[in-house]
Design an enzyme around this catalytic site. Structure first.
Site, PDB file in Angstrom:
ATOM      1  N   THR A   1       1.217  -9.745   1.030  1.00  0.00           N
ATOM      2  CA  THR A   1       0.371 -10.008   2.192  1.00  0.00           C
ATOM      3  C   THR A   1      -1.079 -10.389   1.898  1.00  0.00           C
ATOM      4  OG1 THR A   1       1.776  -8.461   3.357  1.00  0.00           O
ATOM      5  CG2 THR A   1      -0.220  -9.027   4.460  1.00  0.00           C
TER       6      THR A   1
ATOM      7  N   GLU B   1      11.112 -10.982   4.680  1.00  0.00           N
ATOM      8  CA  GLU B   1      10.637 -10.027   5.692  1.00  0.00           C
ATOM      9  C   GLU B   1      11.759  -9.174   6.292  1.00  0.00           C
ATOM     10  OE1 GLU B   1       7.063  -8.914   6.162  1.00  0.00           O
ATOM     11  OE2 GLU B   1       7.045 -11.086   6.055  1.00  0.00           O
TER      12      GLU B   1
HETATM   13  N1  GLU Z   1       6.001  -6.796   5.267  1.00  0.00           N
HETATM   14  C1  GLU Z   1       4.979  -5.852   5.459  1.00  0.00           C
HETATM   15  C2  GLU Z   1       4.728  -5.587   6.930  1.00  0.00           C
HETATM   16  O1  GLU Z   1       4.940  -6.433   7.725  1.00  0.00           O
HETATM   17  C3  GLU Z   1       3.700  -6.285   4.875  1.00  0.00           C
HETATM   18  C4  GLU Z   1       3.743  -6.202   3.428  1.00  0.00           C
HETATM   19  C5  GLU Z   1       2.403  -5.961   2.846  1.00  0.00           C
HETATM   20  O2  GLU Z   1       1.435  -5.859   3.495  1.00  0.00           O
HETATM   21  O3  GLU Z   1       2.292  -5.864   1.655  1.00  0.00           O
HETATM   22  O4  GLU Z   1       4.292  -4.555   7.256  1.00  0.00           O
END
Ligand code: GLU
Length: 559
Positions: free
Chosen positions: A425, A462
Site C-alpha cells: 500500500t 486484494e
Molecule cells: N489490503 C490491505 C487493506 O485493504 C492494505 C494492505 C496494506 O496496507 O499494506 O487493508
C-alpha cells in the site's frame, strides 16, 4: 519500511501532512508538513517560493536530516519524489487536488509498482473548500461474479496465506481508475489526458530502480511471479535487477496513453479488459475466474464518510467496506474521557490506548465487512455501548484478549473471523491552492500483489483480505466471507481532521495492513492529546495492540 526483528513488527510510518485550508491563512501562513526520509521513503513536493534556502525536493529525499516543510500555496506528500514532483507540476499548472492525485497515482504505479496502481483499489476522501463538503469514494476491488465462499478452502481447510497470494485466484476487479475518473468528472479542472503525461514520459525515459524496490524483490520468491513480471523485475539468473538499473516500461506507457485518450473504458472494456481476464484465468498459479464482464460492470461508489468529535476536533474517515474509521472511532471515543497525560508515550497512556484498541479490534473482527452484503450494527458507536466497553479497561491490569461486545442491534451470532492481513500500500495527501484536499490510500494488497503483470502494471491480490473460512468453528457465518461482487474488508484509513471552526487541520493516512489503524491513531492522539507536530509524530515510534500483544516499534537510528 522498518523491521522490528524483536517483535517481528513490520511497520511503516504514517505519511502525514498537517495542513490548514483557509485561503487567507494559506496565503499568509505557511502550510506545514514533514519530510522524514530516514524513517520512511516519503517525498513531499512544495512550492519553491516557500522552500528553505538552497533546498530542493530531490535533495530532501537524500537528506539524512528530517525537515519541516512549509508551503504557502499547495502541497503533495507521497511515497516517491518522482510522484510528488508530478503532482506538484499539475498543481502549478492550476490543477486541483484530484488532478494532482491522478498524476501522482500513475507515477507511483510506475516507480513504486509493488504497492499500488491501476491494477488495484483505493479509498479517497475529498474536501471541497468551495462547498465545504467532505465526500468519500470507494474504489475497492470486488470479488468476481463467479466467486464462492469456499474460494480459499482446499480439502476442507483454509489455504496457507502465502500459497493463496500468487496467481489469478486472489485478484479482485480493480477499482482505482474508475474511482479517479468519477472524482475527476466532478472536481477536476485540467483535461484528463494531461494528467497521464508525467507517468508516460517517465515510463519511456526510464527511472532508476530504487533500493526499496530492490530490497522487496530480494525478499520475494522469484518463482511466485508470472513470466512477464519475472522478466521485468529479475535478471536471467532469477536475481533482482540491481539498484539503479534504468527501468523502462513502454507497455505501461502504451496502457496509459490509451487511458488518456479513451478514459477508463480503455481499461474496463475492449482488448485490455480481455487481456486482464485472460491473465487471471490462465495464470501460472491458482487460476482465477474474473471475466471481461466483471471488469465492464465494475462501479466505483460514493459513500458517506464517518465523522466523530474528539476533544475539540472533528475526525472524518472512510466507512465500510473499510474497517479503518469505524475502528479508529471506537478507540477514540473509548479513550476520550481518560487521562492520557501530556507526555508522549507515557506508560499509563500506552496501556489505556492499547486496551481500547483490543476492544475495537475484537468488534472489528466480528462485525465489520462490506455492508452492502452484511448488516453492521449501528450501535458500534453508541455512547452507552462504548461506556460499557470502556468499563472493561482496568488501570493496572491487562484484559488479555478482548471479546467482541454486543452493540445495540448487534447480531450476536456472527462468526469469529480469522482473516490474515498483509502489508503493502501507499498513501497520498494533497492540498491545492484553493484549499481543496484529498487523502487517498491505494493498494494492490501485499508487495507485488498477485505477482501477475499485464501491459506494464501488476494485478492486486486484494481478495486475500477476505476471511478464508466462510464459517467459524461453531459453524456461524463470518461477516467478511467471500461472496460474488462483495468487497473485501479493508483497514485503509484515509483521514481528515477539522478544527472547531470546521477548518481542515490535518490530512493523515498510512500503509501497513491491519496496523494502519494503529498508525493513524498514534498520529491523531500524538497531536491532539500530546501536542506533537508533524515532525515529531513521524519520528514517534509506532505502538498498539490488534487484540494480541502490545506491539512496540524499535526505531533504528538514522544514518
Ligand atoms: N489490503 C490491505 C487493506 O485493504 C492494505 C494492505 C496494506 O496496507 O499494506 O487493508
Amino acid at each position: 519500511m522498518l523491521h522490528n526483528h524483536r517483535f517481528q513488527l513490520r511497520v511503516k510510518s504514517p505519511i502525514l501532512s498537517s495542513m490548514t485550508q483557509n485561503l487567507r491563512t494559506i496565503l499568509s501562513l505557511p502550510l506545514l508538513a514533514l519530510a522524514s526520509f530516514c524513517i520512511a521513503n516519503q517525498a513531499a513536493a512544495f512550492d519553491p517560493r516557500a522552500e528553505p534556502e538552497g533546498a530542493t525536493s530531490a535533495a530532501l529525499e537524500n537528506s539524512s536530516q528530517s525537515k519541516v516543510i512549509r508551503a504557502r500555496h499547495h502541497m503533495v506528500v507521497s511515497a516517491n519524489p518522482h510522484a510528488s514532483e508530478a503532482g506538484r507540476a499539475i498543481l502549478r499548472r492550476g490543477g486541483t487536488a484530484i488532478d494532482a492525485a491522478i498524476a501522482v497515482q500513475m507515477v507511483l504505479n510506475l516507480v513504486e509498482p509493488q504497492s499500488s496502481g491501476i491494477g488495484g483499489g483505493a479509498f479517497l476522501l475529498h474536501w471541497s473548500e468551495q462547498t465545504r463538503k467532505l465526500t468519500s469514494f470507494d474504489g475497492r476491488e470486488t470479488a468476481p461474479l463467479a466467486a464462492k465462499p469456499t474460494r480459499f478452502m482446499k480439502n476442507g481447510k483454509p489455504m496457507k496465506f502465502r500459497d493463496a497470494v500468487p496467481g489469478g485466484l486472489s485478484v479482485g476487479t480493480p477499482g482505482v481508475l474508475k474511482m479517479l475518473e468519477k472524482i475527476h468528472k466532478r472536481h477536476g479542472r485540467l483535461p484528463w489526458a494531461q494528467l497521464f503525461d508525467p507517468a508516460i514520459k517517465l515510463a519511456m525515459r526510464g527511472f532508476a530502480l530504487s533500493s526499496r524496490l530492490h530490497a522487496l524483490l530480494q525478499k520475494a520468491d522469484v518463482h511466485s511471479f508470472g513470466p512477464k513480471a519475472q522478466a521485468y523485475f529479475f535478471d536471467k539468473m532469477g536475481d533482482p535487477k540491481p539498484v539503479g538499473t534504468l527501468l523502462k516500461n513502454p507497455a505501461f506507457a502504451q496502457t496509459l496513453s490509451g487511458i488518456a485518450r479513451n478514459g477508463s473504458d480503455y481499461f474496463y472494456r475492449g482488448p485490455l479488459a480481455k487481456q486482464i481476464a485472460k491473465t487471471v484465468q490462465t495464470s501460472h498459479a491458482n487460476k482465477g475466474d474474473m471475466t471481461s464482464t466483471d471488469l465492464a460492470t465494475y462501479k466505483a461508489l460514493e459513500r458517506d464518510p464517518i465523522c466523530i468529535s474528539y476533544r475539540t476536533y472533528n475526525i472524518c474517515g472512510m466507512g465500510p467496506p473499510s474497517s479503518g474509521m469505524l475502528t479508529i472511532a471506537q478507540v477514540l471515543k473509548i479513550i476520550e474521557p481518560l487521562d492520557l497525560g501530556s507526555t508522549p508515550l507515557n506508560q499509563t497512556a500506552l496501556h489505556l490506548i492499547s486496551e481500547a484498541e483490543k476492544l475495537a479490534y475484537a468488534d472489528r473482527k466480528r462485525y465489520m465487512a462490506d455492508h452492502d452484503f452484511i448488516e453492521i450494527p449501528q450501535g458500534l458507536l453508541d455512547a452507552r455501548y462504548l461506556a460499557k466497553r470502556r468499563a472493561l479497561i482496568k488501570p493496572h491490569k491487562t484484559m488479555g484478549k478482548a471479546k467482541p461486545g454486543t452493540p445495540p442491534a448487534g447480531k450476536k451470532r456472527s462468526g469469529i473471523d480469522a482473516t490474515t492481513e498483509n502489508n503493502g500500500t501507499s498513501h497520498i495527501s494533497i492540498i491545492d491552492v484553493q484549499g481543496n484536499a484529498i487523502s487517498m490510500t491505494s493498494s494492490i494488497e501485499g508487495a507485488f500483489g498477485a505477482r501477475l503483470m499485464v501491459s506494464g502494471f501488476l494485478l492486486n491480490n486484494e481478495l486475500t483480505d477476505f476471511s478464508f473460512r466462510p464459517t467459524d468453528k461453531q459453524d456461524r457465518l463470518i461477516a467478511n466471507r467471500v461472496e460474488p461482487l462483495k468487497r473485501p474488508r479493508s483497514s485503509m484509513a484515509p483521514t481528515m481532521v477539522f478544527d472547531r471552526h470546521g477548518r481542515l487541520h490535518m490530512v493523515v493516512g498510512s500503509p501497513g495492513g491491519s496496523r494502519i489503524i494503529l498508525y493513524v491513531l498514534k498520529t491523531i492522539i500524538g497531536h491532539i492529546n500530546w501536542g506533537q507536530n508533524a515532525r515529531s509524530l513521524t519520528h514517534m515510534p509506532n505502538f498498539g495492540s490488534r487484540n494480541g500483544p502490545l506491539e512496540l516499534e524499535k526505531v533504528p537510528e538514522c544514518k
